[in-house]
Scaffold this motif. Structure first.
Motif, PDB file in Angstrom:
ATOM      1  N   THR A 125     -47.316 -12.116  28.276  1.00  0.00           N
ATOM      2  CA  THR A 125     -46.726 -13.448  28.604  1.00  0.00           C
ATOM      3  C   THR A 125     -45.980 -13.934  27.751  1.00  0.00           C
ATOM      4  OG1 THR A 125     -46.976 -15.489  29.663  1.00  0.00           O
ATOM      5  CG2 THR A 125     -48.876 -14.831  28.308  1.00  0.00           C
ATOM      6  N   LEU A 126     -44.927 -14.482  27.995  1.00  0.00           N
ATOM      7  CA  LEU A 126     -43.975 -15.326  26.841  1.00  0.00           C
ATOM      8  C   LEU A 126     -44.186 -16.695  27.065  1.00  0.00           C
ATOM      9  CD1 LEU A 126     -40.785 -12.984  27.421  1.00  0.00           C
ATOM     10  CD2 LEU A 126     -42.651 -12.873  25.776  1.00  0.00           C
ATOM     11  N   HIS A 127     -45.035 -17.313  28.215  1.00  0.00           N
ATOM     12  CA  HIS A 127     -45.328 -18.592  28.425  1.00  0.00           C
ATOM     13  C   HIS A 127     -46.585 -19.135  27.792  1.00  0.00           C
ATOM     14  CE1 HIS A 127     -41.656 -19.059  31.011  1.00  0.00           C
ATOM     15  NE2 HIS A 127     -41.877 -17.763  31.163  1.00  0.00           N
ATOM     16  N   TYR A 128     -46.542 -20.355  27.258  1.00  0.00           N
ATOM     17  CA  TYR A 128     -47.905 -20.967  26.772  1.00  0.00           C
ATOM     18  C   TYR A 128     -48.480 -21.476  28.085  1.00  0.00           C
ATOM     19  CZ  TYR A 128     -46.692 -20.594  21.837  1.00  0.00           C
ATOM     20  OH  TYR A 128     -46.713 -20.189  20.706  1.00  0.00           O
ATOM     21  N   ARG A 129     -47.789 -21.806  29.037  1.00  0.00           N
ATOM     22  CA  ARG A 129     -48.578 -22.394  30.170  1.00  0.00           C
ATOM     23  C   ARG A 129     -48.751 -21.297  31.175  1.00  0.00           C
ATOM     24  NH1 ARG A 129     -44.953 -26.212  28.965  1.00  0.00           N
ATOM     25  NH2 ARG A 129     -43.584 -25.225  30.463  1.00  0.00           N
ATOM     26  N   PHE A 130     -49.767 -20.898  31.633  1.00  0.00           N
ATOM     27  CA  PHE A 130     -49.947 -19.419  31.922  1.00  0.00           C
ATOM     28  C   PHE A 130     -51.467 -19.564  32.543  1.00  0.00           C
ATOM     29  CE2 PHE A 130     -52.052 -15.264  31.042  1.00  0.00           C
ATOM     30  CZ  PHE A 130     -51.353 -14.580  31.922  1.00  0.00           C
TER      31      PHE A 130
END
Lengths: 684, 684
Positions: free
Chosen positions: B527-532
């Motif tokens: 994932t490239l997202h911190y919020r996940f």
């Protein structure tokens, strides 16, 4: 004068007495290296591999104040002095007075450093090296220490007239023992002797190192001036100033410039007046120069007192045992200087006044208070090393802007990109341990981008305490900005490539200098992607925003932090527009350098910028959003400091308590008008 | 025996002689604290605040080997021993032989530590504490040191019969001086004396601390056994074993269990035989216990030799000067142990055989080689501290799997999440400095999630050299896995919540133990997202993948690294399927613990996992992709180590050279068949 024998049999008092007498008789006072070593009063009792020992030597009186003089100029020497001082403090047991002869740069660095270090029983005075230049600049000199090396010659005239004795040290020496033992050697001076020196551990002055090598005159190998004991009183009486000047002038008739600065002149004077010198044991100046013969000294005694890195190659010098010496040096290079803030036992001395106030404030804290750690952190004064690396102050320009930010080790990766985005001056404060500061130094030195920039000032704030004192660190960077304006940024933001030029133009256009008290708002955005092509214009930025590749800053978690910037209006804006403060607003702003400081009570994370913007509003700063300005936050792993505390309820409760106290202080300062800040927060 | 006077006048030989005689006469041999202090042969010459001094004391012979015995059990004491040893090595100038009495845990830790530390002129032998238990377990004891404290009593029977003298130390002491000075005190033993001890610095044995406090018998305040000089030869001759057993048995008739372990028994024996003890100067065991009277000792002498943290509160003990002592302790706690790998001057000793081989290999490197740094890093053996924190080995289960990974400080944030995702055993190697290891310890201790887990083993590999030795660090973690299977992961991946159970079930189903030599592939995503929000099933994962919230791992930059996993097939797969190796394949796999090690030549970054998969394929491991397994990479800031080197051309050239050498070695090991790996790489 120091008699000493070397009995090998154990415990036989008669033999000891005999040897004491022999020791007296053996002493011949000539500067031979071997003799100097044999006469070493220290070797016997700490050179632990002798079978027996006798020690007859006066040590400094209990709590006697020892005086040390060091000439120091520039950024790199200032770093060296810190390592030297750390090694000296580690082993010392006496109060110390440091007499520092410094240029402006070194004074600025070291004054702040010692002021914030607050080591008990250490006093520091400064003497202006620039004033002394005319006294030595007539001597042509080729040594790498430049004019500053020569200044050791004029110390008797510079140091306080009442000061009779001083130890003079080069910045490139490292202690491996208690300086009191060195000071004790003053007692061995005869009535005639005025200067204590260790013999040179190279053949330089023998003049046989290469063909046509014609050194200045010296007795035999001559003496090294990296460590000197000076009887200032006797030097003044003996007309030292006349003496060295005459000698230097005379030699310069036939010799070219000095090669080794003061050392050539000291040796020339001693050659003419050998009775002036008290040769010191070689362990007090183990010289790691090229072609050193130091091994002859230390292999026998196994007990080194002072290491002297007197090669221009310094730590990279080739020497069979350099690993040993380097490890000793690295010990102090990386040593946590905070640990040296320790009392001298049996030698109580009043702490510096600031330290005393702090101790009282700490004593008044209630250890049962849930926010004890927060309050303790606020009261902690971190050690500060300004301009840790060479720095050229920017030329004075009326609208110039310095980018101000703080960071710790986990954000070093940002620096190169930041340099590419901001071609102007920067003042960056780094919150690091002593060991990390060395890694940082290495990082900059091995980066072509960073080492090309002389207009970036790096200030090291040494880590101390469990919470991150973010606003204290920011204030260090802010206080060191040298331009009329500052852009108060965070290190994980990259500004638009054009921002530096655009800000200066805007400041001029808006006539901020004369007319308006304003904070210019730079709208903030964020990308959540590591792979990201930075927009080269506002149009490109808006396209990315519409495509969902960019967001306004903290759009998902904390939109109120930026909401008053009014991004919708910004899209269309052609000219700067005024916005009103609202609760929790924390824009990135450009303000005059004399703006309010950040409130240091906010430690750890949270509300540290919000409070600053409140303060700006309370002081009547207009908030003007710039239509072409933008800055973009890059993603990063949450820092340990933040993730550790964000999850704790104590943390949230304490942050609330700090906010309440902040609002009380606001009312106290700004009266009833400041109530609006509290009211705004309390609205749903 | 040590005569000594305290003349205050300088340099008067007659006075000195007189005082020497008076010194002889004054000596009375009784264990009074003040007398012990006055007799201190050290105080005079290193307690720098006396005006004069006489020293008449035999020091150990040049290069004499000094022997030290320490009883150590468990993870926490093993860490303490390291700090003690660091402080001892910092000041020592003699060769040392450490005799360690250890339980299995401490032996495992300390044997590896000293083996990899390779300090010149230090020898270590181990004695099995568990074997000694029956010798002391009959003594009831309430002290926090447990049975191990009592083992100091049996040292004369345990240590080699030829060993005549030994210094015995508790694990909670810190040196502030050269141990040779302590050893030298053996020379003051009279013919009758067999044990040297410092008087207790508390009133414990006076029996007046509280009502009904009835301590074991002692002479006055009794003696503290944190620092002991033992004449083993005389103890054996005098029938020590009988002596202490009889005394203990006798006292136990009227007294309850020992409160202070061995110390109660030593004191009871001495009470009955006062002639056995040689009282030592108090500075050799400055006791920071509760109610300590240590100040009486150190305030006068200003020269502390050994600090003893003999309160269960350790560093948190309340003491007016604890800040001073704590700073001294922290100095060695955080000290870079690599710096202690230094030769003893004037006392040459052969390096350990491994160190010698390494030195030869390093000497053969060509400093002009562009890859010199890479080759040097490969040859660097890092110091390793296994199971830095308490750890319970997992119970023996035939299909159990340990998650294996390595990390440095900048990935600590991952540990809590990792613990939530992987409920099974883990073996994690951390590449840290000594100071960082302490921060890590604090991090774990303050995390409820981490401190609840006893099945996670943390192995510290101490940083050394400029390049990250990623495969050496991985190999440490791999070698310490204690289950039959290992999941070779990276720390920035979070496995599916079900993965641990699913892997064990798959291993059983596939009969890996008996039938097949296979590596089970766990498909990797990112994932490239911190919020996940982490998918709780394969179906959820596929939905996220289709929505563009997840990608296959390194889909954008390096798809060939995972391509052979065949994600399209995986989507539909219901059963494990076999895939073929292809160039640059680097899947995350589950393999038997005895799988090949990672190739340590790959330092810095790049190709370190690829080479391992090649090795697995060359050894005939089938690659089986598991249909329900997945693991997801989280985003993070690129590490300093990787970003620093990825941009350099030298780095790329050297990586190529290392790959070539790897392929040559492959052909050598596996013959012509291994050519396929090179050929595959060369295809476009």
């Amino acid at each position: 004068m120091l008699p000493r024998g070397r009995p090998r049999a154990l415990g036989a008092a008669a033999l000891l007495l005999l040897l004491l007498l022999i020791g007296f008789l053996l002493f011949d006072g000539r500067p031979r290296e071997a003799a100097a070593r044999d006469r070493d009063p220290q070797t016997d009792h700490r050179g632990h591999n002798r079978s027996d020992c006798v020690l007859l030597r006066p040590l400094p009186a209990k709590c006697e104040l020892l005086h040390v003089a060091i000439v120091c100029a520039g950024h790199n020497s200032s770093r060296d002095v810190v390592t030297l001082v750390k090694s000296m403090l580690f082993y010392r047991k006496n109060p110390l007075h440091l007499h520092l002869v410094t240029d402006t740069v070194a004074k600025n660095i070291l004054e702040t450093l010692f002021h914030t270090w607050m080591v008990p029983a250490v006093w520091v005075s400064f003497h202006d090296a620039d004033e002394l230049k005319p006294k030595v600049s007539w001597v042509p000199n080729k040594h790498y220490s430049g004019l500053y090396g020569l200044m050791k010659l004029v110390l008797p005239g510079v140091l306080p007239p009442a000061l009779a004795r001083v130890v003079v040290l080069d910045t490139d020496v490292t202690f491996a023992s208690d300086i009191a033992e060195l000071w004790a050697l003053f007692a061995h001076f005869s009535d005639e002797q005025v200067i204590g020196l260790v013999e040179n551990q190279s053949d330089w002055y023998l003049g046989n190192l290469w063909r046509n090598h014609k050194p200045w005159p010296a007795l035999g190998r001559g003496f090294n001036t990296g460590v000197i004991l000076l009887r200032l009183d006797r030097l003044r009486q003996a007309g030292w100033e006349q003496m060295w000047k005459l000698t230097a002038a005379q030699e310069l008739r036939t010799l070219p410039a000095t090669s080794l600065a003061d050392q050539d002149i000291f040796n020339a004077v001693i050659k003419g007046h050998p009775a002036l010198v008290q040769p010191l044991p070689c362990v007090w100046n183990v010289q790691l120069s090229d072609h050193t013969l130091a091994e002859r000294c230390y292999l026998e005694v196994a007990d080194i007192k002072v290491i002297h890195w007197n090669s221009p190659k310094k730590l990279r010098v080739k020497n069979k045992h350099v690993e040993f010496f380097r490890n000793h040096y690295l010990t102090f290079l990386e040593y946590n200087g905070n640990l040296l803030r320790r009392e001298l036992f049996g030698c109580p001395s009043p702490p510096p006044p600031e330290a005393e106030q702090l101790q009282q404030a700490v004593a008044q804290l209630n250890a049962g208070d849930a926010c004890f750690e927060f309050r303790l952190q606020q009261l902690t004064v971190p050690r500060v090393h300004l301009t840790f690396l060479p720095h050229e102050p920017p030329p004075s320009r009326p609208n110039d802007v310095t980018l101000v930010a703080q960071l710790s080790m986990d954000r070093l990766q940002m620096l190169e990109a930041l340099c590419r985005h901001w071609p102007g001056p920067m003042s960056l404060a780094l919150y690091l341990t002593d060991a990390e500061a060395q890694q940082f130094l290495h990082f900059v030195e091995t980066s072509a981008v960073l080492s090309a920039r002389q207009d970036v000032a790096y200030h090291v704030v040494y880590r101390e305490g469990p919470l991150y004192p973010i606003n204290q660190v920011r204030n260090v960077a802010l206080a060191q900005a040298l331009t009329p304006y500052v852009f108060l940024s965070d290190v994980d933001f990259l500004p638009a490539y054009s921002l530096y030029d655009y800000l200066r133009a805007s400041i001029e256009q808006l006539e901020l200098g004369s007319r308006r008290k304003a904070a210019l708002v730079v709208p903030a955005f964020e990308t959540l992607h590591y792979r990201f092509s930075f927009p080269s214009s506002k149009a490109e930025l808006l396209a990315l925003l519409d495509a969902g590749s960019l967001y306004t800053f903290r759009y998902h978690e904390w939109p109120q932090g930026q909401a008053p910037t009014d991004y919708a209006r910004w899209r269309e804006a052609q000219a700067p527009y005024r916005v009103q403060w609202a609760a929790n607003y924390e824009p990135y702003v450009v303000v005059p350098r004399d703006c309010p400081r950040y409130d240091p009570r906010f430690v750890g994370f949270g509300w540290n910028k919000v409070a600053h913007i409140v303060e700006l509003d309370a002081q009547g700063y207009e908030l003007l959003v710039l239509p072409e300005a933008f800055t973009i936050h890059l993603p990063h792993t949450p820092s340990l400091d933040s993730s550790r505390f964000r999850s704790s309820t104590t943390y949230h409760d304490c942050l609330q308590a700090l906010q309440d106290e902040f609002h009380q202080d606001l009312s106290r300062h700004y009266g009833a008008a400041a109530l609006k800040y509290l009211t705004a927060l309390q609205q749903p």
